[in-house]
Write a protein that holds these residues in place. Structure first.
Motif, PDB file in Angstrom:
ATOM      1  N   GLN A 167       0.825  -1.207   0.000  1.00 22.08           N
ATOM      2  CA  GLN A 167       0.000   0.000   0.000  1.00 22.08           C
ATOM      3  C   GLN A 167       0.860   1.258   0.000  1.00 22.08           C
ATOM      4  O   GLN A 167       0.605   2.203  -0.747  1.00 22.08           O
ATOM      5  N   LEU A 168       1.875   1.289   0.868  1.00 23.43           N
ATOM      6  CA  LEU A 168       2.699   2.491   0.977  1.00 23.43           C
ATOM      7  C   LEU A 168       3.590   2.668  -0.245  1.00 23.43           C
ATOM      8  O   LEU A 168       3.869   3.789  -0.673  1.00 23.43           O
ATOM      9  N   LEU A 169       4.036   1.565  -0.817  1.00 20.87           N
ATOM     10  CA  LEU A 169       4.928   1.646  -1.969  1.00 20.87           C
ATOM     11  C   LEU A 169       4.193   2.151  -3.201  1.00 20.87           C
ATOM     12  O   LEU A 169       4.692   3.020  -3.922  1.00 20.87           O
ATOM     13  N   ARG A 170       2.979   1.667  -3.422  1.00 25.44           N
ATOM     14  CA  ARG A 170       2.293   1.939  -4.685  1.00 25.44           C
ATOM     15  C   ARG A 170       0.955   2.649  -4.532  1.00 25.44           C
ATOM     16  O   ARG A 170       0.299   2.949  -5.527  1.00 25.44           O
ATOM     17  N   GLY A 171       0.537   2.914  -3.305  1.00 29.05           N
ATOM     18  CA  GLY A 171      -0.763   3.534  -3.094  1.00 29.05           C
ATOM     19  C   GLY A 171      -0.874   4.921  -3.690  1.00 29.05           C
ATOM     20  O   GLY A 171      -1.977   5.370  -4.027  1.00 29.05           O
ATOM     21  N   GLY A 172       0.261   5.633  -3.825  1.00 31.66           N
ATOM     22  CA  GLY A 172       0.216   6.953  -4.439  1.00 31.66           C
ATOM     23  C   GLY A 172      -0.178   6.896  -5.900  1.00 31.66           C
ATOM     24  O   GLY A 172      -0.680   7.880  -6.455  1.00 31.66           O
ATOM     25  N   ARG A 173       0.024   5.734  -6.531  1.00 30.37           N
ATOM     26  CA  ARG A 173      -0.296   5.589  -7.956  1.00 30.37           C
ATOM     27  C   ARG A 173      -1.506   4.692  -8.185  1.00 30.37           C
ATOM     28  O   ARG A 173      -2.219   4.855  -9.169  1.00 30.37           O
ATOM     29  N   GLU A 174      -1.716   3.721  -7.300  1.00 31.37           N
ATOM     30  CA  GLU A 174      -2.854   2.806  -7.441  1.00 31.37           C
ATOM     31  C   GLU A 174      -3.862   3.148  -6.353  1.00 31.37           C
ATOM     32  O   GLU A 174      -3.754   2.706  -5.219  1.00 31.37           O
ATOM     33  N   SER A 175      -4.855   3.945  -6.713  1.00 32.88           N
ATOM     34  CA  SER A 175      -5.799   4.436  -5.702  1.00 32.88           C
ATOM     35  C   SER A 175      -6.574   3.300  -5.041  1.00 32.88           C
ATOM     36  O   SER A 175      -7.024   3.434  -3.896  1.00 32.88           O
ATOM     37  N   ALA A 176      -6.741   2.161  -5.733  1.00 35.24           N
ATOM     38  CA  ALA A 176      -7.480   1.041  -5.147  1.00 35.24           C
ATOM     39  C   ALA A 176      -6.783   0.491  -3.908  1.00 35.24           C
ATOM     40  O   ALA A 176      -7.418  -0.138  -3.055  1.00 35.24           O
ATOM     41  N   LEU A 177      -5.475   0.719  -3.785  1.00 37.44           N
ATOM     42  CA  LEU A 177      -4.730   0.221  -2.623  1.00 37.44           C
ATOM     43  C   LEU A 177      -4.946   1.082  -1.381  1.00 37.44           C
ATOM     44  O   LEU A 177      -4.522   0.702  -0.298  1.00 37.44           O
ATOM     45  N   ARG A 178      -5.605   2.218  -1.534  1.00 41.67           N
ATOM     46  CA  ARG A 178      -5.805   3.106  -0.386  1.00 41.67           C
ATOM     47  C   ARG A 178      -7.055   2.713   0.390  1.00 41.67           C
ATOM     48  O   ARG A 178      -7.963   3.493   0.603  1.00 41.67           O
ATOM     49  N   THR A 179      -7.101   1.462   0.783  1.00 35.83           N
ATOM     50  CA  THR A 179      -8.237   0.963   1.556  1.00 35.83           C
ATOM     51  C   THR A 179      -7.733   0.509   2.907  1.00 35.83           C
ATOM     52  O   THR A 179      -6.638  -0.066   3.011  1.00 35.83           O
ATOM     53  N   PRO A 180      -8.470   0.794   3.988  1.00 32.04           N
ATOM     54  CA  PRO A 180      -7.919   0.565   5.322  1.00 32.04           C
ATOM     55  C   PRO A 180      -7.720  -0.904   5.693  1.00 32.04           C
ATOM     56  O   PRO A 180      -6.755  -1.255   6.345  1.00 32.04           O
ATOM     57  N   GLY A 181      -8.649  -1.793   5.328  1.00 38.90           N
ATOM     58  CA  GLY A 181      -8.602  -3.158   5.837  1.00 38.90           C
ATOM     59  C   GLY A 181      -7.551  -4.032   5.192  1.00 38.90           C
ATOM     60  O   GLY A 181      -7.197  -3.865   4.028  1.00 38.90           O
ATOM     61  N   PHE A 182      -7.082  -5.034   5.950  1.00 40.69           N
ATOM     62  CA  PHE A 182      -6.037  -5.935   5.469  1.00 40.69           C
ATOM     63  C   PHE A 182      -6.518  -6.745   4.270  1.00 40.69           C
ATOM     64  O   PHE A 182      -5.891  -6.736   3.205  1.00 40.69           O
ATOM     65  N   LEU A 183      -7.624  -7.487   4.421  1.00 37.24           N
ATOM     66  CA  LEU A 183      -8.081  -8.358   3.339  1.00 37.24           C
ATOM     67  C   LEU A 183      -8.562  -7.577   2.117  1.00 37.24           C
ATOM     68  O   LEU A 183      -8.240  -7.962   0.981  1.00 37.24           O
TER      69      LEU A 183
END
Length: 847
Positions: free
Chosen positions: A294-310
């Motif tokens: 999430q931290l590595l690619r969340g700035g580019r992949e908005s779908a990764l900016r979700t709080p839950g683990f699963l």
């Protein structure tokens, strides 16, 4: 549905195995049969303090019972427990607000509504995956101003501070009925030393100026859970750039490897071997696996900016960031450990993550996990934890293997000059001076200990890569300038260390192009674009645009434009993109930016159309091209202010560089004319008042933004104007005079001059022949015009081919001179002679 269920377990057996169940049922004078009855856990007749405690304890017990019976899995359990916590928080907050309002009145918004706190949850509640006995990690913020309206008025900080204290008392106070939940506020800015309640503006400034690396992990799981939810969402949107960096943060790998080593050390020192959360192979390692993605690619992949683990794991799999098979293994291990964690706390009645040593508790835990006995469960636990450790090692086991540096050139030593000379530097003295100056400047800079370690690790690797090329001097000062720049943002030092192939490509690019070196050094996030495969220089993904957040949208567009330039230039330098394709790509890039800017600034209901002239209209944009624009609208009042704001914003000095320079002088009457005209007035001007050179400019004009109907109407006007009959001598005189004035007013390099001359020859042919040959009107690009003019016989086939050849070579040379370092090529005298002869034949006189 639930692999860790015990469906045959009776309510009585469950209560016998659970200290928590026994205590809760005793407290509320219920028996085990209550679990099977489906009775309401809420008792509205009780006072708020007792009502909250009863509801939380019994409902949580029922949720865990239903999971053990297999009615839902651990992910649903987390959501149900989180919903329960949010309901309790909202009720307690409303009560706390009433208590404070009775003493101090209400704080109101400018609209007259009561101002409320935004309650932000981090940790398990933030991830919508609450444990059976988790603390609630909460942060409080507000957007209020002024004072409350009571007899003893308070300002927002004091007012909401009292609300939080009353809320905490309702939730945490231990009574004869226990407590509701433990509230932990230590994740707020500055921790226990910081204010309990922050304004959204102050909190945003904190993360801009003071935010620490570990807080990025903590705020990954943040979400608003009570109070003013809209304000909470606004707060999270503001700090999103802190959490999700726009560049790929490879510094994570070092920090997580260090964290893993610390976990292992502490697990032995603090005897955490039996801790299923903090110990080796525990839940925390699993969380780091997904959080790193999430931290590595969340700035580019908005779908990764979700709080839950699963949910984040599924998003990473969908985005191709993690493969399906390892994702399934990670997900199953997580579900097992979370189920184990919940049942461990049910068995012991305590908030613990440590496996019990008591034989009776071990057997109870095995029963609740659906295993035949402790031996079978212990074997399963060990297998899962080994799998987690292996996943972690694969992800963070270290950078790619590389040979040890062959030369000892960093830090500089007294022997540096002789070593550089022996290594093949043509000017060892200058290279040594540059290295020593860099070392001295960085030694005085207050780098963090980690940043300095990364620097000293990378520099020998960089220098060794430089020595693979002959001569090593080429681009060397620019590379050192890059290092000095990214030393401030050491994640890029980590990136170049973690990815040797990216370091090698960086050195090649800096050797090959001073222009790209300048762009990347000025904006180091462009290093991310060197990660893209060399055979695929695609444009980056267009960023989302938010009209309510113009500043961030502009910054995102500037980075997008800049990355598009870099990727296109890399394609040309690598030979995977030819010049015509590069020009079309630069044109599409500009059109995308214009469309986004129109969405930000122009009215939605009736936006003006945007006409592109010059290279934009002809789809032949160069890196250095301005955008020649004319704005036309249908009717009514012209949106002048909106267009002015759009033009000004496109020329702002943004962190990623300004978007484009805009030239609107080709509008009717030039700078003296209206910035926005109606199509009717534009048509009338072109028909009755325009100069010949303005008709010449119209040849390359194209509606780049506008409805299909408007584009059709504009094309009709353009065809009518260009299709009229003209006096040939007047057209020749007018165009020749315009070209003469251009050359007097600006200095043109030889290749640019030849391109301009060829363009004028082709456009003269269009103006003189379009009346009888309408296909010329549809040709906006110079080479297409030359081919059509040859087909018509206005140019000889030989002349047309010669001009096309010179045009191609001149345009290619222009790109090479712009991009390549130390390009000294020039066009031949033959090329100049071909163009001069064509000019003389077309215009009837040489110059």
């Amino acid at each position: 549905m639930n692999a860790h269920a015990a469906p045959d377990l009776s309510p009585e057996d469950f209560v016998d195995a659970s200290a928590y169940a026994r205590e809760v049922l005793r407290r509320w004078r219920l028996d085990a049969g209550w679990l099977a009855e489906g009775a309401d856990a809420n008792d509205p007749e009780l006072p708020i303090e007792s009502r909250l405690r009863r509801y939380r304890q019994l409902e949580a017990l029922r949720i865990q019972w239903l999971e053990i019976k297999g009615r839902h899995d651990v992910e649903q359990t987390g959501r149900l427990l989180s919903t329960l916590a949010c309901e309790c928080l909202e009720q307690a907050l409303a009560q706390a607000e009433d208590v404070v309002a009775q003493r101090h009145g209400r704080l109101n918004t400018p609209e007259g509504r009561p101002a409320r706190l935004a309650v932000l949850a981090l940790g398990k509640l933030g991830g919508d995956e609450l444990n059976f006995n988790s603390d609630l990690d909460l942060v409080f913020c507000h957007g209020a101003s002024g004072q409350s309206d009571g007899r003893r008025p308070l300002e927002p900080r004091d007012y909401f501070g009292r609300v939080v204290r009353e809320l905490s008392r309702l939730m945490e106070e231990v009574t004869s009925n226990g407590r509701v939940w433990i509230v932990d506020t230590r994740l707020r800015p500055f921790g226990q030393a910081g204010a309990m309640v922050w304004s959204v503006d102050a909190m945003e400034q904190y993360f801009i100026n003071e935010g620490r690396a570990w807080e990025r992990y903590a705020w990954l799981k943040a979400r608003p859970v009570a109070g003013d939810v809209a304000l909470g969402r606004e707060m999270l949107a503001r700090i999103s750039p802190f959490v999700f960096r726009r560049y790929l943060d490879y510094g994570l790998f070092d920090s997580l490897r260090a964290l893993h080593a610390e976990i292992e050390t502490r697990s032995y020192r603090e005897e955490l071997q039996d801790d299923i959360k903090r110990g080796p192979g525990g839940i925390r390692e699993l969380e780091f696996l997904v959080q790193s993605l999430q931290l590595l690619r969340g700035g580019r992949e908005s779908a990764l900016r979700t709080p839950g683990f699963l949910p984040a794991l599924r998003a990473a799999c969908d985005a191709g960031v993690i493969d399906q098979s390892p994702a399934e293994t990670v997900g199953e291990n997580y579900r097992f450990l979370r189920a184990l964690e919940n049942r461990l706390q049910v068995v012991t009645g305590r908030q613990t993550h440590e496996l019990p040593s008591d034989p009776e508790l071990r057997e109870d835990l095995a029963v609740l996990m659906g295993h035949a006995g402790w031996g079978a469960l212990a074997e399963r636990i060990e297998s899962v934890r080994q799998s987690v450790r292996e996943s972690f090692r694969k992800r963070f086991g270290g950078p790619e293997e590389r040979a040890a540096p062959s030369q000892s050139l960093w830090p500089p030593s007294p022997e540096l000059r002789s070593r550089l000379d022996q290594a093949g530097f043509e000017d060892a003295e200058a290279a040594a001076d540059a290295l020593e100056r860099l070392h001295d400047r960085l030694a005085r800079r207050p780098l963090s200990a980690e940043g300095r370690r990364r620097l000293d690790r990378l520099m020998p690797e960089l220098l060794d890569e430089v020595l693979q090329h002959d001569p090593p001097d080429t681009g060397f000062p620019d590379l050192l300038a890059l290092i000095e720049t990214i030393a401030r943002r050491s994640a890029y030092l980590a990136l170049l260390h973690e990815r040797p192939q990216t370091l090698a490509r960086c050195v090649r690019v800096y050797r090959g192009s001073a222009r790209l070196a300048e762009w990347i050094t000025a904006s180091p996030q462009l290093l991310d674009d060197l990660l893209a495969p060399e055979k695929s220089p695609d444009l980056p993904r267009l960023p989302p645009i938010q009209p309510e957040d113009v500043e961030n949208s502009l910054n995102s567009l500037a980075r997008y434009r800049q990355a598009g330039f870099v990727r296109t230039a890399l394609g040309q330098l690598d030979g995977t993109l030819d010049r015509p394709a590069a020009r079309v790509r630069l044109t599409r890039l500009a059109e995308s930016v214009l469309a986004c800017m129109a969405g930000l600034f122009l009215p939605e209901d009736d936006p003006p159309a945007v006409i592109g002239y010059g290279n934009l209209g002809a789809s032949e944009l160069h890196y250095s091209s301005d955008l020649d624009l004319v704005f036309l609208h249908q009717c009514g009042e012209a949106p002048l202010r909106a267009v002015q704001r759009m033009i000004n914003a496109m020329q702002l000095p943004l962190p990623g560089g300004k978007l484009y320079s805009i030239d609107t002088r080709l509008r009717p009457n030039g700078n003296a004319g209206m910035l926005v005209s109606t199509l009717e007035s534009f048509a009338d001007y072109q028909d009755r008042h325009a100069w010949t050179w303005e008709h010449q400019a119209l040849i390359r004009a194209r509606c780049v933004l506008g409805s299909d109907a408007f584009k059709s109407r504009f094309d009709d006007v353009r065809r009518k104007v260009l299709g009229r009959s003209r006096d040939a001598d007047e057209v020749r005189r007018s165009l020749a005079d315009m070209r003469r004035r251009q050359l007097e007013q600006r200095s043109e390099r030889p290749e640019k001059r030849l391109l301009g001359d060829i363009q004028f020859v082709a456009e003269l042919g269009v103006l003189l022949n379009a009346a009888e040959n309408s296909e010329l009107i549809e040709a906006r690009a110079t080479m297409e015009q030359l081919r059509l003019l040859a087909d018509l016989g206005w140019l000889s086939g030989v002349t047309a081919e010669q001009l096309i050849d010179v045009f191609n070579r001149a345009a290619a040379l222009r790109d090479r001179l712009f991009l390549e370092r130390d390009c000294t090529d020039e066009l031949s005298d033959t090329a100049r002679r071909v163009v001069e002869e064509a000019w003389t034949a077309a215009f009837g006189a040489s110059r």
